[in-house]
Design an enzyme around this catalytic site. Structure first.
Site, PDB file in Angstrom:
ATOM      1  N   GLN A  17      23.461 124.047  26.834  1.00 35.55           N
ATOM      2  CA  GLN A  17      22.514 123.575  25.819  1.00 35.55           C
ATOM      3  C   GLN A  17      23.098 122.379  25.092  1.00 35.55           C
ATOM      4  O   GLN A  17      22.417 121.759  24.284  1.00 35.55           O
ATOM      5  CB  GLN A  17      22.252 124.697  24.807  1.00 35.55           C
ATOM      6  N   ASP A  67      26.737 116.994  24.579  1.00 36.07           N
ATOM      7  CA  ASP A  67      27.963 116.226  24.822  1.00 36.07           C
ATOM      8  C   ASP A  67      28.273 116.261  26.320  1.00 36.07           C
ATOM      9  O   ASP A  67      27.603 116.946  27.086  1.00 36.07           O
ATOM     10  CB  ASP A  67      29.127 116.796  23.978  1.00 36.07           C
ATOM     11  N   HIS A  88      19.039 120.819  27.319  1.00 40.45           N
ATOM     12  CA  HIS A  88      18.545 120.203  26.082  1.00 40.45           C
ATOM     13  C   HIS A  88      18.797 118.692  26.055  1.00 40.45           C
ATOM     14  O   HIS A  88      18.814 118.089  24.990  1.00 40.45           O
ATOM     15  CB  HIS A  88      19.174 120.872  24.854  1.00 40.45           C
ATOM     16  N   CYS A 123      11.565  99.770  25.787  1.00 38.99           N
ATOM     17  CA  CYS A 123      11.770 100.492  27.056  1.00 38.99           C
ATOM     18  C   CYS A 123      11.929  99.460  28.164  1.00 38.99           C
ATOM     19  O   CYS A 123      11.105  98.551  28.283  1.00 38.99           O
ATOM     20  CB  CYS A 123      10.550 101.378  27.327  1.00 38.99           C
ATOM     21  N   GLY A 171      29.576 131.003  23.487  1.00 42.36           N
ATOM     22  CA  GLY A 171      29.436 130.176  22.287  1.00 42.36           C
ATOM     23  C   GLY A 171      28.025 129.764  21.955  1.00 42.36           C
ATOM     24  O   GLY A 171      27.798 128.625  21.542  1.00 42.36           O
ATOM     25  N   THR A 172      27.085 130.695  22.102  1.00 44.33           N
ATOM     26  CA  THR A 172      25.710 130.381  21.691  1.00 44.33           C
ATOM     27  C   THR A 172      25.182 131.511  20.816  1.00 44.33           C
ATOM     28  O   THR A 172      25.446 132.688  21.089  1.00 44.33           O
ATOM     29  CB  THR A 172      24.799 130.095  22.911  1.00 44.33           C
ATOM     30  N   SER A 173      24.446 131.143  19.752  1.00 44.55           N
ATOM     31  CA  SER A 173      24.057 132.129  18.733  1.00 44.55           C
ATOM     32  C   SER A 173      22.848 132.962  19.129  1.00 44.55           C
ATOM     33  O   SER A 173      22.485 133.898  18.425  1.00 44.55           O
ATOM     34  CB  SER A 173      23.776 131.422  17.406  1.00 44.55           C
ATOM     35  N   GLU A 222      31.603 136.428  17.443  1.00 43.77           N
ATOM     36  CA  GLU A 222      30.922 137.625  16.922  1.00 43.77           C
ATOM     37  C   GLU A 222      29.706 137.856  17.810  1.00 43.77           C
ATOM     38  O   GLU A 222      29.263 136.929  18.491  1.00 43.77           O
ATOM     39  CB  GLU A 222      30.470 137.384  15.468  1.00 43.77           C
TER      40      GLU A 222
HETATM   41  C1  BJW Z   1      32.160 130.225  19.127  1.00 40.22           C
HETATM   42  C2  BJW Z   1      33.245 129.427  18.772  1.00 40.22           C
HETATM   43  C3  BJW Z   1      34.396 129.503  19.583  1.00 40.22           C
HETATM   44  C4  BJW Z   1      31.654 129.093  17.337  1.00 40.22           C
HETATM   45  N1  BJW Z   1      34.411 130.311  20.651  1.00 40.22           N
HETATM   46  N2  BJW Z   1      32.197 131.015  20.186  1.00 40.22           N
HETATM   47  C5  BJW Z   1       9.335 131.980  17.734  1.00 40.22           C
HETATM   48  C6  BJW Z   1       9.894 132.892  18.632  1.00 40.22           C
HETATM   49  C7  BJW Z   1      10.510 132.455  19.801  1.00 40.22           C
HETATM   50  C8  BJW Z   1      10.567 131.107  20.107  1.00 40.22           C
HETATM   51  C9  BJW Z   1      10.009 130.215  19.224  1.00 40.22           C
HETATM   52  C10 BJW Z   1       9.400 130.639  18.051  1.00 40.22           C
HETATM   53  N3  BJW Z   1       8.952 129.539  17.388  1.00 40.22           N
HETATM   54  C11 BJW Z   1       9.279 128.429  18.090  1.00 40.22           C
HETATM   55  C12 BJW Z   1       9.917 128.822  19.222  1.00 40.22           C
HETATM   56  C13 BJW Z   1      10.474 127.950  20.279  1.00 40.22           C
HETATM   57  C14 BJW Z   1      11.711 127.192  19.825  1.00 40.22           C
HETATM   58  C15 BJW Z   1      12.714 128.179  19.239  1.00 40.22           C
HETATM   59  O1  BJW Z   1      13.462 128.833  19.929  1.00 40.22           O
HETATM   60  N4  BJW Z   1      12.779 128.259  17.921  1.00 40.22           N
HETATM   61  C16 BJW Z   1      13.675 129.218  17.252  1.00 40.22           C
HETATM   62  C17 BJW Z   1      14.417 128.514  16.137  1.00 40.22           C
HETATM   63  C18 BJW Z   1      12.860 130.409  16.834  1.00 40.22           C
HETATM   64  N5  BJW Z   1      12.255 126.574  21.035  1.00 40.22           N
HETATM   65  C19 BJW Z   1      11.817 125.397  21.433  1.00 40.22           C
HETATM   66  O2  BJW Z   1      11.013 124.723  20.812  1.00 40.22           O
HETATM   67  C20 BJW Z   1      12.335 124.927  22.769  1.00 40.22           C
HETATM   68  N6  BJW Z   1      11.268 124.573  23.632  1.00 40.22           N
HETATM   69  C21 BJW Z   1      10.348 125.478  23.999  1.00 40.22           C
HETATM   70  O3  BJW Z   1      10.382 126.645  23.638  1.00 40.22           O
HETATM   71  O4  BJW Z   1       9.413 124.990  24.873  1.00 40.22           O
HETATM   72  C22 BJW Z   1       8.340 125.857  25.287  1.00 40.22           C
HETATM   73  C23 BJW Z   1       8.705 126.799  26.396  1.00 40.22           C
HETATM   74  C24 BJW Z   1       7.949 127.923  26.585  1.00 40.22           C
HETATM   75  C25 BJW Z   1       8.243 128.821  27.607  1.00 40.22           C
HETATM   76  C26 BJW Z   1       9.305 128.564  28.455  1.00 40.22           C
HETATM   77  C27 BJW Z   1      10.027 127.420  28.278  1.00 40.22           C
HETATM   78  C28 BJW Z   1       9.740 126.559  27.238  1.00 40.22           C
HETATM   79  C29 BJW Z   1      13.212 123.687  22.609  1.00 40.22           C
HETATM   80  C30 BJW Z   1      14.496 123.986  21.897  1.00 40.22           C
HETATM   81  C31 BJW Z   1      15.273 122.696  21.641  1.00 40.22           C
HETATM   82  C32 BJW Z   1      16.553 122.964  20.897  1.00 40.22           C
HETATM   83  N7  BJW Z   1      17.124 121.750  20.486  1.00 40.22           N
HETATM   84  C33 BJW Z   1      18.390 121.765  19.746  1.00 40.22           C
HETATM   85  C34 BJW Z   1      18.650 120.343  19.122  1.00 40.22           C
HETATM   86  C35 BJW Z   1      18.792 119.279  20.125  1.00 40.22           C
HETATM   87  C36 BJW Z   1      20.183 119.073  20.587  1.00 40.22           C
HETATM   88  C37 BJW Z   1      21.055 118.356  19.597  1.00 40.22           C
HETATM   89  O5  BJW Z   1      20.590 117.713  18.657  1.00 40.22           O
HETATM   90  O6  BJW Z   1      22.262 118.446  19.807  1.00 40.22           O
HETATM   91  O7  BJW Z   1      19.452 122.183  20.595  1.00 40.22           O
HETATM   92  S1  BJW Z   1      18.442 122.919  18.411  1.00 40.22           S
HETATM   93  C38 BJW Z   1      20.123 123.346  18.581  1.00 40.22           C
HETATM   94  O8  BJW Z   1      20.183 124.756  18.852  1.00 40.22           O
HETATM   95  C39 BJW Z   1      20.610 122.612  19.838  1.00 40.22           C
HETATM   96  C40 BJW Z   1      21.352 123.716  20.537  1.00 40.22           C
HETATM   97  O9  BJW Z   1      21.438 123.416  21.924  1.00 40.22           O
HETATM   98  C41 BJW Z   1      20.556 124.939  20.217  1.00 40.22           C
HETATM   99  C42 BJW Z   1      21.316 126.232  20.367  1.00 40.22           C
HETATM  100  O10 BJW Z   1      22.378 126.285  19.448  1.00 40.22           O
HETATM  101  P1  BJW Z   1      23.746 126.985  19.860  1.00 40.22           P
HETATM  102  O11 BJW Z   1      24.385 126.219  20.957  1.00 40.22           O
HETATM  103  O12 BJW Z   1      23.517 128.425  20.087  1.00 40.22           O
HETATM  104  O13 BJW Z   1      24.639 126.716  18.549  1.00 40.22           O
HETATM  105  P2  BJW Z   1      24.771 127.597  17.206  1.00 40.22           P
HETATM  106  O14 BJW Z   1      25.395 126.724  16.187  1.00 40.22           O
HETATM  107  O15 BJW Z   1      23.505 128.235  16.864  1.00 40.22           O
HETATM  108  O16 BJW Z   1      25.770 128.762  17.622  1.00 40.22           O
HETATM  109  C43 BJW Z   1      27.122 128.525  17.954  1.00 40.22           C
HETATM  110  C44 BJW Z   1      27.743 129.837  18.370  1.00 40.22           C
HETATM  111  O17 BJW Z   1      29.059 129.611  18.820  1.00 40.22           O
HETATM  112  C45 BJW Z   1      27.816 130.872  17.235  1.00 40.22           C
HETATM  113  O18 BJW Z   1      27.301 132.125  17.711  1.00 40.22           O
HETATM  114  C46 BJW Z   1      29.309 130.982  16.932  1.00 40.22           C
HETATM  115  O19 BJW Z   1      29.713 132.290  16.538  1.00 40.22           O
HETATM  116  C47 BJW Z   1      29.913 130.604  18.269  1.00 40.22           C
HETATM  117  N8  BJW Z   1      31.259 130.000  18.204  1.00 40.22           N
HETATM  118  N9  BJW Z   1      32.998 128.736  17.639  1.00 40.22           N
HETATM  119  C48 BJW Z   1      33.366 131.082  20.912  1.00 40.22           C
HETATM  120  N10 BJW Z   1      35.576 128.780  19.297  1.00 40.22           N
END
Ligand code: BJW
Length: 230
Positions: free
Chosen positions: A88, A91, A106, A133, A172-174, A200
């Site tokens: 996801q 980088d 992503h 573009c 490492g995903t929440s 966690e």
């Molecule tokens: C460690 C560590 C160490 C720390 N060792 N661990 C209601 C219900 C369900 C879904 C939805 C809803 N309302 C809306 C939605 C859909 C929405 C969504 O999920 N929203 C939620 C917030 C509810 N999703 C979307 O809109 C997606 N598209 C979509 O659904 O299209 C329709 C579809 C339908 C059907 C099938 C398919 C598609 C698009 C999502 C786009 C996400 N974009 C982002 C930003 C862009 C990237 C950027 O700017 O960099 O992507 S958001 C952000 O979150 C980023 C990440 O990739 C993403 C996930 O975050 P991640 O990686 O989990 O990071 P953290 O910070 O949350 O967690 C880090 C973890 O690491 C923690 O757990 C720490 O403990 C751990 N950790 N150090 C091991 N050393």
């Protein structure tokens, strides 16, 4: 010849020095998601969004892959079976760590996308709002990042890989963002053994069969050594 499918999130890059999103001092504590990670935010204030990703691109260029990225590349090279990494992260630390079979669901900081005609091209280090573009000429260049409400990339291919997995691993995903957070359920339905690596349990932690708690640089490295020894 077990197939291993690995989902990674911001936590795998944390020890390289890249902030995660949802930590107390993470990116979402410093910026409003609606402003910098939605198409509506980009339409409202393209300069703010482009500058946010310019800063992220500059930061990503300054850091290096850590032991977890390198261990996954070693797994791909030495495991007697297919290894696929779905990240996801936007980088390029997996590529620089040596991983080849990689999907950026992503998007990518190194990519630019035309908001008008969907043409894609390599992003310059510093993008400007209103850059034209190179294909259609519209002043509509944006970072090639999947924002909330947009469809992540390669979904059909990812579903195929997950349905064939013998082992599914999330590192490492929440577990807060879908569809990635739903992959563990798909993998379980396909009969895969599931393992979560995190500091966690995540929001979907109860769906994993096994947990390895601790920093990824340590837990992933130890697990890869185990897999390669069996
Ligand atoms: C460690 C560590 C160490 C720390 N060792 N661990 C209601 C219900 C369900 C879904 C939805 C809803 N309302 C809306 C939605 C859909 C929405 C969504 O999920 N929203 C939620 C917030 C509810 N999703 C979307 O809109 C997606 N598209 C979509 O659904 O299209 C329709 C579809 C339908 C059907 C099938 C398919 C598609 C698009 C999502 C786009 C996400 N974009 C982002 C930003 C862009 C990237 C950027 O700017 O960099 O992507 S958001 C952000 O979150 C980023 C990440 O990739 C993403 C996930 O975050 P991640 O990686 O989990 O990071 P953290 O910070 O949350 O967690 C880090 C973890 O690491 C923690 O757990 C720490 O403990 C751990 N950790 N150090 C091991 N050393």
């Amino acid at each position: 010849m077990r197939k291993i499918v690995i989902l990674t999130g911001a936590g795998i890059s944390a020890e390289s020095g890249i902030e995660t999103f949802r930590a107390e001092d993470g990116l979402w504590a410093q910026h409003r998601v609606e402003d910098v990670a939605t198409p509506e935010g980009f339409m409202r204030d393209p300069e703010l969004v482009v500058n946010f990703y310019n800063a992220r691109r500059a930061q990503a260029a300054e850091v290096a892959p850590n032991a977890a990225h390198h261990a996954l590349a070693q797994l791909e090279t030495e495991h007697d079976g297919e290894v696929v990494v779905i990240t996801q992260n936007v980088d390029d630390l997996h590529e620089r760590g040596g991983t080849k079979a990689l999907y950026h669901m992503h998007g990518h900081l190194k990519g630019a996308l035309c908001a008008s005609c969907d043409h894609r091209w390599p992003a310059p280090m510093v993008m400007a709002a209103g850059d034209p573009c190179p294909s259609c000429g519209a002043p509509a260049a944006r970072p090639d990042i999947v924002w909330f409400g947009e469809m992540p990339y390669d979904m059909d291919t990812l579903a195929d890989h997950i349905s064939q997995a013998d082992i599914f691993v999330a590192i490492g995903t929440s577990g807060n963002v879908y569809p990635a957070a739903g992959f563990v359920a798909e993998a379980r339905r396909a009969g895969a053994h599931t393992i979560e690596f995190n500091l966690e349990p995540s929001a979907v932690g109860n769906q994993f069969a096994e947990h390895r708690i601790g920093p990824a640089s340590e837990t992933v490295t130890a697990w890869v050594a185990e897999v390669l020894a069996t």
